[in-house]
Scaffold this motif. Sequence first.
Motif, PDB file in Angstrom:
ATOM      1  N   TYR A 127       0.621  -1.093  -0.010  1.00 10.73           N
ATOM      2  CA  TYR A 127       0.141  -0.109  -0.557  1.00 10.73           C
ATOM      3  C   TYR A 127       0.961   1.374   0.386  1.00 10.73           C
ATOM      4  O   TYR A 127       0.596   2.456  -0.856  1.00 10.73           O
ATOM      5  CB  TYR A 127      -0.625  -0.130   1.477  1.00 10.73           C
ATOM      6  CG  TYR A 127      -1.529   1.279   1.514  1.00 10.73           C
ATOM      7  CD1 TYR A 127      -3.155   1.622   0.498  1.00 10.73           C
ATOM      8  CD2 TYR A 127      -1.572   2.270   2.139  1.00 10.73           C
ATOM      9  CE1 TYR A 127      -3.322   2.627   0.474  1.00 10.73           C
ATOM     10  CE2 TYR A 127      -1.712   3.479   2.603  1.00 10.73           C
ATOM     11  CZ  TYR A 127      -2.975   3.564   1.979  1.00 10.73           C
ATOM     12  OH  TYR A 127      -3.325   4.874   2.468  1.00 10.73           O
ATOM     13  N   LYS A 128       2.191   1.496   1.011  1.00 14.82           N
ATOM     14  CA  LYS A 128       2.795   2.277   0.725  1.00 14.82           C
ATOM     15  C   LYS A 128       3.468   2.942  -0.349  1.00 14.82           C
ATOM     16  O   LYS A 128       3.878   3.705  -1.109  1.00 14.82           O
ATOM     17  CB  LYS A 128       3.503   2.541   1.921  1.00 14.82           C
ATOM     18  CG  LYS A 128       3.299   1.998   3.788  1.00 14.82           C
ATOM     19  CD  LYS A 128       4.247   1.654   3.708  1.00 14.82           C
ATOM     20  CE  LYS A 128       3.680   1.941   5.982  1.00 14.82           C
ATOM     21  NZ  LYS A 128       5.059   1.848   6.529  1.00 14.82           N
ATOM     22  N   ILE A 129       3.973   1.345  -0.802  1.00 15.58           N
ATOM     23  CA  ILE A 129       4.507   1.947  -2.382  1.00 15.58           C
ATOM     24  C   ILE A 129       3.333   1.871  -3.718  1.00 15.58           C
ATOM     25  O   ILE A 129       4.220   3.065  -3.934  1.00 15.58           O
ATOM     26  CB  ILE A 129       4.737   0.510  -3.191  1.00 15.58           C
ATOM     27  CG1 ILE A 129       6.469  -0.292  -1.789  1.00 15.58           C
ATOM     28  CG2 ILE A 129       5.602   0.320  -4.497  1.00 15.58           C
ATOM     29  CD1 ILE A 129       6.378  -1.721  -1.781  1.00 15.58           C
ATOM     30  N   PHE A 130       2.453   1.687  -3.284  1.00 12.58           N
ATOM     31  CA  PHE A 130       1.722   2.418  -4.310  1.00 12.58           C
ATOM     32  C   PHE A 130       0.620   3.655  -4.400  1.00 12.58           C
ATOM     33  O   PHE A 130       0.989   4.594  -5.173  1.00 12.58           O
ATOM     34  CB  PHE A 130       0.192   1.013  -4.610  1.00 12.58           C
ATOM     35  CG  PHE A 130      -0.090   0.308  -4.840  1.00 12.58           C
ATOM     36  CD1 PHE A 130       1.373  -0.355  -5.828  1.00 12.58           C
ATOM     37  CD2 PHE A 130      -0.694  -1.281  -4.635  1.00 12.58           C
ATOM     38  CE1 PHE A 130       1.540  -2.032  -6.229  1.00 12.58           C
ATOM     39  CE2 PHE A 130      -0.177  -2.402  -5.897  1.00 12.58           C
ATOM     40  CZ  PHE A 130       0.374  -2.336  -6.402  1.00 12.58           C
ATOM     41  N   LYS A 131       0.343   4.430  -2.694  1.00 12.36           N
ATOM     42  CA  LYS A 131       0.340   5.195  -2.612  1.00 12.36           C
ATOM     43  C   LYS A 131       1.675   6.358  -3.478  1.00 12.36           C
ATOM     44  O   LYS A 131       1.039   7.528  -4.161  1.00 12.36           O
ATOM     45  CB  LYS A 131      -0.422   5.595  -1.566  1.00 12.36           C
ATOM     46  CG  LYS A 131      -0.902   5.279  -0.806  1.00 12.36           C
ATOM     47  CD  LYS A 131      -1.991   5.685  -1.250  1.00 12.36           C
ATOM     48  CE  LYS A 131      -2.862   7.418  -0.119  1.00 12.36           C
ATOM     49  NZ  LYS A 131      -4.108   7.696  -0.754  1.00 12.36           N
ATOM     50  N   ARG A 132       2.660   5.823  -3.084  1.00 15.20           N
ATOM     51  CA  ARG A 132       3.910   6.765  -3.428  1.00 15.20           C
ATOM     52  C   ARG A 132       4.030   6.344  -5.026  1.00 15.20           C
ATOM     53  O   ARG A 132       3.850   7.960  -5.028  1.00 15.20           O
ATOM     54  CB  ARG A 132       5.146   5.908  -3.124  1.00 15.20           C
ATOM     55  CG  ARG A 132       6.384   6.720  -4.093  1.00 15.20           C
ATOM     56  CD  ARG A 132       6.745   8.374  -2.927  1.00 15.20           C
ATOM     57  NE  ARG A 132       7.096   8.904  -3.656  1.00 15.20           N
ATOM     58  CZ  ARG A 132       7.501  10.543  -2.892  1.00 15.20           C
ATOM     59  NH1 ARG A 132       6.861  11.129  -2.070  1.00 15.20           N
ATOM     60  NH2 ARG A 132       8.489  10.675  -3.240  1.00 15.20           N
ATOM     61  N   ILE A 133       3.316   5.463  -6.011  1.00 15.90           N
ATOM     62  CA  ILE A 133       3.064   5.883  -6.734  1.00 15.90           C
ATOM     63  C   ILE A 133       2.355   6.557  -8.185  1.00 15.90           C
ATOM     64  O   ILE A 133       1.966   7.561  -8.679  1.00 15.90           O
ATOM     65  CB  ILE A 133       3.667   3.989  -7.827  1.00 15.90           C
ATOM     66  CG1 ILE A 133       4.470   3.324  -7.787  1.00 15.90           C
ATOM     67  CG2 ILE A 133       3.133   4.178  -9.153  1.00 15.90           C
ATOM     68  CD1 ILE A 133       4.447   1.796  -7.804  1.00 15.90           C
ATOM     69  N   VAL A 134       1.372   6.232  -7.079  1.00 13.31           N
ATOM     70  CA  VAL A 134      -0.317   7.218  -7.047  1.00 13.31           C
ATOM     71  C   VAL A 134       0.523   8.650  -7.041  1.00 13.31           C
ATOM     72  O   VAL A 134      -0.005   9.772  -8.200  1.00 13.31           O
ATOM     73  CB  VAL A 134      -1.130   6.712  -6.533  1.00 13.31           C
ATOM     74  CG1 VAL A 134      -2.593   7.940  -7.336  1.00 13.31           C
ATOM     75  CG2 VAL A 134      -1.557   5.925  -6.690  1.00 13.31           C
ATOM     76  N   PHE A 135       1.076   8.911  -5.589  1.00 14.74           N
ATOM     77  CA  PHE A 135       1.188  10.619  -5.901  1.00 14.74           C
ATOM     78  C   PHE A 135       2.516  10.817  -6.872  1.00 14.74           C
ATOM     79  O   PHE A 135       2.116  12.104  -7.412  1.00 14.74           O
ATOM     80  CB  PHE A 135       2.598  10.872  -4.316  1.00 14.74           C
ATOM     81  CG  PHE A 135       2.664  11.542  -4.570  1.00 14.74           C
ATOM     82  CD1 PHE A 135       2.217  12.515  -3.636  1.00 14.74           C
ATOM     83  CD2 PHE A 135       3.899  11.501  -3.984  1.00 14.74           C
ATOM     84  CE1 PHE A 135       2.707  14.364  -3.356  1.00 14.74           C
ATOM     85  CE2 PHE A 135       4.603  13.014  -4.138  1.00 14.74           C
ATOM     86  CZ  PHE A 135       3.752  14.610  -3.768  1.00 14.74           C
ATOM     87  N   GLU A 136       3.882  10.091  -7.469  1.00 16.77           N
ATOM     88  CA  GLU A 136       4.136  10.564  -8.076  1.00 16.77           C
ATOM     89  C   GLU A 136       3.507  10.769  -9.566  1.00 16.77           C
ATOM     90  O   GLU A 136       3.734  11.807 -10.697  1.00 16.77           O
ATOM     91  CB  GLU A 136       5.223   9.330  -8.617  1.00 16.77           C
ATOM     92  CG  GLU A 136       6.444   9.725  -7.062  1.00 16.77           C
ATOM     93  CD  GLU A 136       6.960  11.225  -6.743  1.00 16.77           C
ATOM     94  OE1 GLU A 136       6.713  11.830  -7.880  1.00 16.77           O
ATOM     95  OE2 GLU A 136       7.769  11.159  -6.269  1.00 16.77           O
ATOM     96  N   TYR A 137       2.585  10.228  -9.817  1.00 14.91           N
ATOM     97  CA  TYR A 137       1.493  10.021 -11.120  1.00 14.91           C
ATOM     98  C   TYR A 137       0.476  11.603 -11.375  1.00 14.91           C
ATOM     99  O   TYR A 137       0.703  11.858 -12.308  1.00 14.91           O
ATOM    100  CB  TYR A 137       0.669   8.725 -11.110  1.00 14.91           C
ATOM    101  CG  TYR A 137       0.094   8.566 -12.961  1.00 14.91           C
ATOM    102  CD1 TYR A 137       0.272   8.309 -13.607  1.00 14.91           C
ATOM    103  CD2 TYR A 137      -1.565   9.283 -12.460  1.00 14.91           C
ATOM    104  CE1 TYR A 137      -0.509   8.272 -14.959  1.00 14.91           C
ATOM    105  CE2 TYR A 137      -2.489   8.933 -13.282  1.00 14.91           C
ATOM    106  CZ  TYR A 137      -1.811   8.368 -14.564  1.00 14.91           C
ATOM    107  OH  TYR A 137      -2.748   8.341 -16.259  1.00 14.91           O
ATOM    108  N   ASN A 138       0.504  11.644  -9.663  1.00 12.43           N
ATOM    109  CA  ASN A 138      -0.636  12.640  -9.566  1.00 12.43           C
ATOM    110  C   ASN A 138       0.251  14.208 -10.508  1.00 12.43           C
ATOM    111  O   ASN A 138       0.023  15.284 -11.062  1.00 12.43           O
ATOM    112  CB  ASN A 138      -1.374  12.743  -8.861  1.00 12.43           C
ATOM    113  CG  ASN A 138      -2.625  11.998  -9.404  1.00 12.43           C
ATOM    114  OD1 ASN A 138      -2.865  11.191  -9.605  1.00 12.43           O
ATOM    115  ND2 ASN A 138      -3.692  11.448  -8.142  1.00 12.43           N
ATOM    116  N   GLN A 139       1.549  13.914  -9.638  1.00 12.12           N
ATOM    117  CA  GLN A 139       2.507  15.191  -9.787  1.00 12.12           C
ATOM    118  C   GLN A 139       2.841  15.444 -10.863  1.00 12.12           C
ATOM    119  O   GLN A 139       3.034  16.471 -11.225  1.00 12.12           O
ATOM    120  CB  GLN A 139       3.317  14.668  -9.337  1.00 12.12           C
ATOM    121  CG  GLN A 139       3.463  14.916  -7.027  1.00 12.12           C
ATOM    122  CD  GLN A 139       3.417  16.317  -6.773  1.00 12.12           C
ATOM    123  OE1 GLN A 139       2.426  17.009  -6.827  1.00 12.12           O
ATOM    124  NE2 GLN A 139       4.836  16.277  -6.615  1.00 12.12           N
TER     125      GLN A 139
END
Length: 291
Positions: free
Chosen positions: A58-70
């Motif tokens: 979950y932590k890894i995926f949240k980071r991926i989603v965050f960078e994607y939106n950025q």
Amino acid sequence: MYCQVVEEESISSVSRKNFITQPAVTKQIRQLENMYGTKLFERDKGSLVPTKTGRQLYKIFKRIVFEYNQSFTVIDELKGEEDSSLKLGSSFTIGEYLLPALLGAFKKIHPDVDINLEVGSTPRVLKSLKENQIGVGLVEGLVEEGDTFKVKKFAEDELILVCSPNHVLSDTEQTIEVADLIDQKLIGREKNSGTRMFIEHVLKEHDISENIEFYMEFGSTQAIKGAVEANLGIAILSELAVRTELTNGTLVKIPIKDLMFNRDLWIVQRKDRFINAIEKKFIDFLYNEKW
């Protein structure tokens, strides 16, 4: 989808919010478990709870989603398509007594900006920053910078001791001693508020925190002011919050000898987050404002 299941703890809830069937959500979870070769969720009292592996994923995926939106924000600005939304979070004193006039002035300079303000406790503002729900936090509470946040002072605030005109201390013609607070009925905010933490920090520095108890606790400054005006006790409040009451005489300031409650107000941001153009303009506006 996976992150939503972790946060909702329910496949049915996620399926409703995304207008897809429960089997479709379950299939995606099963595909991930097969791909990683491990179980990601367990049932606990009707809730779907991530396993240790599931929490880490979950932590890894949240980071991926965050960078994607950025990435969209960065590319849009490079294309000259600036985001006009300003998402702010502030602790109660700043949000209720300082920001309304400031945001009005900022809006006059930038009429096209869409301002969204979330007001809550300092921990709540920091949580919203971590979850990327807001871009800029304004707090009066003590914040540790660490690896997550960058913190910078933008203004100062003074807290003062106030009482009702009918309170015995209102007749004091000179400053009171710090020790005089021990026998008083002190009214304050809840323990996790920035104001409460700051007051306790100052009292601890003067070695009297253990001898002072809060007689009443309220979730809002307005409620505290009402209680003090009703002569139920005294309070230490931001000068910003009691200017009107001091002027009209419903509250009285009580000077304390050798004790000042001066604090800094802070801008807090995530270190790893791209700050968009309108957020930069707002921060520059705060730094250049005459306090």
